[in-house]
Design an enzyme around this catalytic site. Structure first.
Site, short mmCIF file in Angstrom:
data_model
loop_
_atom_site.label_atom_id
_atom_site.label_comp_id
_atom_site.label_asym_id
_atom_site.label_seq_id
_atom_site.Cartn_x
_atom_site.Cartn_y
_atom_site.Cartn_z
CD GLU A 1 -5.76 1.78 9.09
OE1 GLU A 1 -5.71 0.81 8.33
OE2 GLU A 1 -4.87 2.08 9.91
CD GLN B 1 -2.56 2.57 5.96
OE1 GLN B 1 -1.39 2.85 5.74
NE2 GLN B 1 -2.92 1.79 6.96
CG HIS C 1 -0.24 0.16 2.52
ND1 HIS C 1 0.28 -0.92 3.21
CD2 HIS C 1 0.03 1.25 3.29
CE1 HIS C 1 0.83 -0.50 4.33
NE2 HIS C 1 0.71 0.82 4.41
CG HIS D 1 3.42 4.65 5.42
ND1 HIS D 1 2.33 5.30 5.98
CD2 HIS D 1 3.03 3.36 5.23
CE1 HIS D 1 1.34 4.45 6.12
NE2 HIS D 1 1.73 3.25 5.67
CD GLU E 1 2.85 -0.37 7.37
OE1 GLU E 1 2.06 -1.07 8.02
OE2 GLU E 1 2.49 0.66 6.76
#
Length: 140
Positions: A43, A59, A7, A83, A133
């Site tokens: 989220e 996301q 994502h 991110h 991530e």
């Protein structure tokens, strides 16, 4: 090591407005909504595509307060890419391999992520300024 781009996390001021934008502009569909108190965000995960390595998402992240990491990001940089999450087969193994190469880990051990995933973050200063991530999808 990376199976896919799991994502792209995008910080926003108003989650509902951004969901509407991504649905109406790109035809994306919300597949999950969560409030993650530990990370201080509300989220939504929007489905982008399915591939050999798994599913990819956008996301959208709205901070629960200005003092959260995403709240501080918005105050400093405004809305935008926060991110990138990469899918891995085993987040603990990936963390060990990456740490052995000198990249600092933000997380000492995996933690709970969106949709039941196990996640860990890498220090952006060691990854070209990109908060990164690692995402291990939940076992079916």
């Amino acid at each position: 090591m990376f199976l896919r781009i799991d994502h792209v996390g995008i910080a926003c001021h108003n989650l509902e407005e951004k969901i509407e934008f991504y649905e109406s502009t790109f035809g994306l569909v919300v597949v999950s909504r969560e409030v993650n108190e530990a990370q201080g965000v509300r989220e939504a995960m929007l489905h982008v595509a399915d591939g050999e390595g798994g599913t990819s998402y956008v996301q959208l992240l709205e901070p629960l307060s200005p003092e959260t990491a995403v709240g501080k990001f918005l105050a400093k940089r405004g809305e935008g890419v926060h991110h990138i999450g990469y899918g891995v087969a085993d987040v603990s193994k990936a963390m060990a391999e990456i740490a052995a190469k000198g990249v600092r880990l933000i997380d000492e051990r995996p933690r709970h992520g969106s949709m039941g995933a196990s996640i860990a973050f890498l220090h952006p200063k060691d990854v070209g300024g990109v908060l990164t991530e690692l995402v291990e999808a939940p076992r079916a």
